[in-house]
Design a protein around this motif. Structure first.
Motif, PDB file in Angstrom:
ATOM      1  N   GLN A  34       0.829  -1.203   0.000  1.00 16.29           N
ATOM      2  CA  GLN A  34       0.000   0.000   0.000  1.00 16.29           C
ATOM      3  C   GLN A  34       0.864   1.254   0.000  1.00 16.29           C
ATOM      4  OE1 GLN A  34      -2.947  -1.109  -1.057  1.00 16.29           O
ATOM      5  NE2 GLN A  34      -4.063   0.127   0.413  1.00 16.29           N
ATOM      6  N   GLY A  35       2.063   1.125   0.577  1.00 18.96           N
ATOM      7  CA  GLY A  35       3.014   2.235   0.593  1.00 18.96           C
ATOM      8  C   GLY A  35       3.875   2.309  -0.650  1.00 18.96           C
ATOM      9  N   LYS A  36       3.448   1.587  -1.700  1.00 17.76           N
ATOM     10  CA  LYS A  36       4.103   1.627  -3.015  1.00 17.76           C
ATOM     11  C   LYS A  36       5.487   0.945  -3.013  1.00 17.76           C
ATOM     12  CE  LYS A  36       0.612   4.075  -4.414  1.00 17.76           C
ATOM     13  NZ  LYS A  36      -0.465   3.448  -5.188  1.00 17.76           N
ATOM     14  N   CYS A  37       5.732   0.075  -2.033  1.00 17.01           N
ATOM     15  CA  CYS A  37       6.992  -0.674  -2.049  1.00 17.01           C
ATOM     16  C   CYS A  37       6.968  -1.711  -3.169  1.00 17.01           C
ATOM     17  CB  CYS A  37       7.197  -1.382  -0.703  1.00 17.01           C
ATOM     18  SG  CYS A  37       7.577  -0.253   0.654  1.00 17.01           S
ATOM     19  N   LYS A  38       8.143  -2.102  -3.639  1.00 20.78           N
ATOM     20  CA  LYS A  38       8.274  -3.134  -4.659  1.00 20.78           C
ATOM     21  C   LYS A  38       8.802  -4.409  -4.024  1.00 20.78           C
ATOM     22  CE  LYS A  38       9.266   0.224  -8.307  1.00 20.78           C
ATOM     23  NZ  LYS A  38      10.253   0.653  -9.331  1.00 20.78           N
ATOM     24  N   PHE A  39       8.671  -5.529  -4.761  1.00 21.62           N
ATOM     25  CA  PHE A  39       9.132  -6.800  -4.232  1.00 21.62           C
ATOM     26  C   PHE A  39      10.634  -6.766  -3.947  1.00 21.62           C
ATOM     27  CE2 PHE A  39      10.915 -11.073  -4.783  1.00 21.62           C
ATOM     28  CZ  PHE A  39      10.196 -11.762  -3.815  1.00 21.62           C
ATOM     29  N   SER A  40      11.383  -5.999  -4.741  1.00 22.36           N
ATOM     30  CA  SER A  40      12.839  -5.957  -4.599  1.00 22.36           C
ATOM     31  C   SER A  40      13.308  -5.120  -3.404  1.00 22.36           C
ATOM     32  CB  SER A  40      13.476  -5.412  -5.881  1.00 22.36           C
ATOM     33  OG  SER A  40      12.943  -4.139  -6.192  1.00 22.36           O
ATOM     34  N   PHE A 226       5.757 -15.197  -2.857  1.00 21.12           N
ATOM     35  CA  PHE A 226       6.155 -14.096  -3.720  1.00 21.12           C
ATOM     36  C   PHE A 226       7.356 -14.470  -4.585  1.00 21.12           C
ATOM     37  CE2 PHE A 226       3.870 -12.209  -0.149  1.00 21.12           C
ATOM     38  CZ  PHE A 226       2.904 -11.496  -0.844  1.00 21.12           C
ATOM     39  N   GLY A 227       8.204 -15.364  -4.085  1.00 23.38           N
ATOM     40  CA  GLY A 227       9.343 -15.806  -4.878  1.00 23.38           C
ATOM     41  C   GLY A 227       8.922 -16.509  -6.153  1.00 23.38           C
ATOM     42  N   LEU A 228       7.878 -17.324  -6.095  1.00 24.73           N
ATOM     43  CA  LEU A 228       7.411 -18.035  -7.290  1.00 24.73           C
ATOM     44  C   LEU A 228       6.756 -17.069  -8.282  1.00 24.73           C
ATOM     45  CD1 LEU A 228       5.926 -21.416  -6.004  1.00 24.73           C
ATOM     46  CD2 LEU A 228       8.159 -20.939  -6.987  1.00 24.73           C
ATOM     47  N   VAL A 229       6.106 -16.048  -7.774  1.00 20.65           N
ATOM     48  CA  VAL A 229       5.524 -15.046  -8.674  1.00 20.65           C
ATOM     49  C   VAL A 229       6.635 -14.377  -9.474  1.00 20.65           C
ATOM     50  CG1 VAL A 229       4.264 -12.863  -8.818  1.00 20.65           C
ATOM     51  CG2 VAL A 229       3.532 -14.623  -7.198  1.00 20.65           C
ATOM     52  N   MET A 257      -7.028  -8.619   1.099  1.00 24.87           N
ATOM     53  CA  MET A 257      -7.464  -8.750  -0.292  1.00 24.87           C
ATOM     54  C   MET A 257      -7.152  -7.484  -1.089  1.00 24.87           C
ATOM     55  SD  MET A 257      -8.664 -10.613  -2.614  1.00 24.87           S
ATOM     56  CE  MET A 257      -9.151 -11.989  -1.585  1.00 24.87           C
ATOM     57  N   GLU A 258      -7.323  -6.331  -0.473  1.00 25.62           N
ATOM     58  CA  GLU A 258      -6.966  -5.076  -1.147  1.00 25.62           C
ATOM     59  C   GLU A 258      -5.482  -5.084  -1.516  1.00 25.62           C
ATOM     60  OE1 GLU A 258      -8.092  -2.176   1.699  1.00 25.62           O
ATOM     61  OE2 GLU A 258     -10.187  -2.067   1.048  1.00 25.62           O
ATOM     62  N   GLY A 259      -4.655  -5.576  -0.590  1.00 28.53           N
ATOM     63  CA  GLY A 259      -3.225  -5.667  -0.860  1.00 28.53           C
ATOM     64  C   GLY A 259      -2.918  -6.631  -1.996  1.00 28.53           C
ATOM     65  N   MET A 260      -3.653  -7.749  -2.058  1.00 35.41           N
ATOM     66  CA  MET A 260      -3.444  -8.727  -3.130  1.00 35.41           C
ATOM     67  C   MET A 260      -3.818  -8.145  -4.486  1.00 35.41           C
ATOM     68  SD  MET A 260      -2.009 -11.334  -1.909  1.00 35.41           S
ATOM     69  CE  MET A 260      -2.025 -12.019  -3.558  1.00 35.41           C
ATOM     70  N   VAL A 261      -4.888  -7.377  -4.528  1.00 41.61           N
ATOM     71  CA  VAL A 261      -5.307  -6.737  -5.783  1.00 41.61           C
ATOM     72  C   VAL A 261      -4.232  -5.763  -6.258  1.00 41.61           C
ATOM     73  CG1 VAL A 261      -6.987  -5.180  -6.840  1.00 41.61           C
ATOM     74  CG2 VAL A 261      -7.774  -7.039  -5.361  1.00 41.61           C
ATOM     75  N   ALA A 262      -3.694  -4.975  -5.335  1.00 47.67           N
ATOM     76  CA  ALA A 262      -2.634  -4.022  -5.683  1.00 47.67           C
ATOM     77  C   ALA A 262      -1.384  -4.766  -6.151  1.00 47.67           C
ATOM     78  CB  ALA A 262      -2.307  -3.145  -4.473  1.00 47.67           C
ATOM     79  N   PHE A 263      -1.053  -5.859  -5.463  1.00 44.34           N
ATOM     80  CA  PHE A 263       0.114  -6.662  -5.838  1.00 44.34           C
ATOM     81  C   PHE A 263      -0.055  -7.247  -7.233  1.00 44.34           C
ATOM     82  CE2 PHE A 263       2.051 -10.960  -5.894  1.00 44.34           C
ATOM     83  CZ  PHE A 263       3.382 -10.573  -5.837  1.00 44.34           C
ATOM     84  N   ALA A 264      -1.237  -7.791  -7.529  1.00 44.43           N
ATOM     85  CA  ALA A 264      -1.490  -8.394  -8.847  1.00 44.43           C
ATOM     86  C   ALA A 264      -1.356  -7.370  -9.968  1.00 44.43           C
ATOM     87  CB  ALA A 264      -2.888  -9.027  -8.870  1.00 44.43           C
ATOM     88  N   GLU A 265      -1.816  -6.161  -9.709  1.00 45.30           N
ATOM     89  CA  GLU A 265      -1.697  -5.103 -10.720  1.00 45.30           C
ATOM     90  C   GLU A 265      -0.232  -4.781 -10.994  1.00 45.30           C
ATOM     91  OE1 GLU A 265      -3.957  -1.887  -9.179  1.00 45.30           O
ATOM     92  OE2 GLU A 265      -5.909  -2.752  -9.718  1.00 45.30           O
ATOM     93  N   LYS A 268       1.384  -7.642 -12.930  1.00 44.43           N
ATOM     94  CA  LYS A 268       0.661  -7.901 -14.190  1.00 44.43           C
ATOM     95  C   LYS A 268       0.187  -9.353 -14.301  1.00 44.43           C
ATOM     96  CE  LYS A 268       2.913  -4.216 -16.837  1.00 44.43           C
ATOM     97  NZ  LYS A 268       3.481  -3.541 -15.653  1.00 44.43           N
ATOM     98  N   THR A 269      -0.558  -9.778 -13.295  1.00 46.33           N
ATOM     99  CA  THR A 269      -1.185 -11.094 -13.332  1.00 46.33           C
ATOM    100  C   THR A 269      -2.662 -10.940 -13.014  1.00 46.33           C
ATOM    101  OG1 THR A 269      -0.975 -13.384 -12.551  1.00 46.33           O
ATOM    102  CG2 THR A 269      -0.824 -11.657 -10.893  1.00 46.33           C
ATOM    103  N   ILE A 270      -3.430 -12.011 -13.211  1.00 46.93           N
ATOM    104  CA  ILE A 270      -4.882 -11.978 -13.004  1.00 46.93           C
ATOM    105  C   ILE A 270      -5.235 -12.850 -11.804  1.00 46.93           C
ATOM    106  CG2 ILE A 270      -7.132 -12.561 -14.011  1.00 46.93           C
ATOM    107  CD1 ILE A 270      -5.844 -12.096 -16.766  1.00 46.93           C
ATOM    108  N   LEU A 271      -6.029 -12.309 -10.890  1.00 44.63           N
ATOM    109  CA  LEU A 271      -6.437 -13.046  -9.696  1.00 44.63           C
ATOM    110  C   LEU A 271      -7.690 -13.875  -9.955  1.00 44.63           C
ATOM    111  CD1 LEU A 271      -6.045 -10.377  -6.853  1.00 44.63           C
ATOM    112  CD2 LEU A 271      -4.426 -12.165  -7.513  1.00 44.63           C
TER     113      LEU A 271
END
Length: 316
Positions: A34-40, A226-229, A257-265, A268-271
């Protein structure tokens, strides 16, 4: 059975403690995204590693308790070939247009020559090579029987065991599949640890070049979330039913769920939400922007009988 009441209570307490840890880490990840952090980002990476470790402990504890309960139910490895395998299919629908044809997930069931049904948890608990062969046969049965069901625009989701994936033991001949590979989605379950991600990625990349799509199954209930994603860049992520079950009466589940939606966007994957059992859950998922779902509220698993074949022909 459990050797003592105390042993069972201790196991349940351990599981409850680990579930609370998992919930806390997921909330921290949600806040980070939500704070716009990235996986890296270092903090996100640290939390994802920690989540993997706690999930591993949870699954190990769960498996241990399961094996104590059902240790007498393992199928004789010589006799499983006499089991009749048959597929069940369950719709995956567009949540805003549930009557529109989108996809079906195939699952395999088995019964003995006497007609006794075998629980999937027992059927698919074989030794390595036996497990691979059973998984391979089940997948091809699911494809063959789905021919009357799959239309030009619809997809067929197939489960695949990690052992089969790592050995490249997925399809015999892609060119001879009864359903075009461009309409197949291979589900990688997160409930079995993947030992060599690089080898598996090479196998999947070969099939993807031919049109196969990839889904991560049971997301949120297994290993290396998240590693597999990041490694596989899946076309779909199927959210485990544990995330959906309390969605309509828990603000915390809604935030996850809100966090998952943001993560998927971002990736670039579909939930796809699994385990939708109530209209309220479906409505919240639509409101939050989840496109697809499956569950008893949307349709029960079914056997594709000849009667159903004829009905579908009349409807089409």
């Amino acid at each position: 059975m459990y050797t003592s009441v105390r042993e069972r209570v201790e196991t349940l307490n351990d599981l409850d403690h680990l579930k609370k840890q998992i919930e806390d880490i997921r909330n921290q990840l949600h806040a980070a995204f939500q704070g716009k952090c990235k996986f890296s980002d270092p903090e996100v990476h640290r939390l994802s590693v920690q989540l993997d470790r706690v999930l591993f402990e949870y699954q190990s504890c769960l498996q241990s308790s399961f094996m104590r309960q059902f240790r007498c139910e393992v199928i004789n490895p010589v006799l499983w070939r006499d089991i009749e395998l048959f597929p069940l299919y369950q719709q995956i629908v567009r949540l805003t247009e549930p009557s529109t044809e989108f996809a079906y997930e195939a699952t395999i069931r088995g019964k003995t020559p006497s007609g006794k049904h075998i629980p999937p948890s027992v059927l698919f608990r074989q030794a390595g090579q036996e497990q691979m062969l059973l998984d391979y046969i089940a997948r091809h049965i699911a494809i063959r029987e789905a021919v009357p069901l799959i239309k030009d625009s619809s997809l067929l989701f197939l489960n695949c065991h990690v052992l089969s994936l790592q050995a490249g033991f997925i399809f015999e001949d892609v060119s001879k599949l009864e359903v075009p590979i461009t309409q197949l989605v291979l589900e990688i379950t997160e409930q079995t640890r993947i030992k060599n991600v690089a080898v598996l990625k090479r196998e999947l990349d070969t099939l993807r070049k031919q049109g196969l799509k990839i889904a991560l199954d049971d997301f949120g209930a297994g290993f290396s979330n998240f590693g597999l994603v990041e490694a596989f860049q899946p076309d779909y992520i199927k959210l485990d039913r544990s995330i959906i079950s309390s969605l309509d009466h828990s603000d915390q589940s809604r935030r996850v769920m809100e966090g998952m939606v943001a993560f998927a966007e971002k990736v670039k994957t579909i939930l796809i939400a699994e385990g939708i059992e109530r209209e309220e859950q479906r409505n919240i998922l639509v409101e939050l922007g989840v496109t697809y779902g499956q569950g008893f509220f949307l349709g029960y698993p079914f056997i594709l009988t000849k009667k159903r074949h004829h009905q579908r022909k009349r409807d089409s």
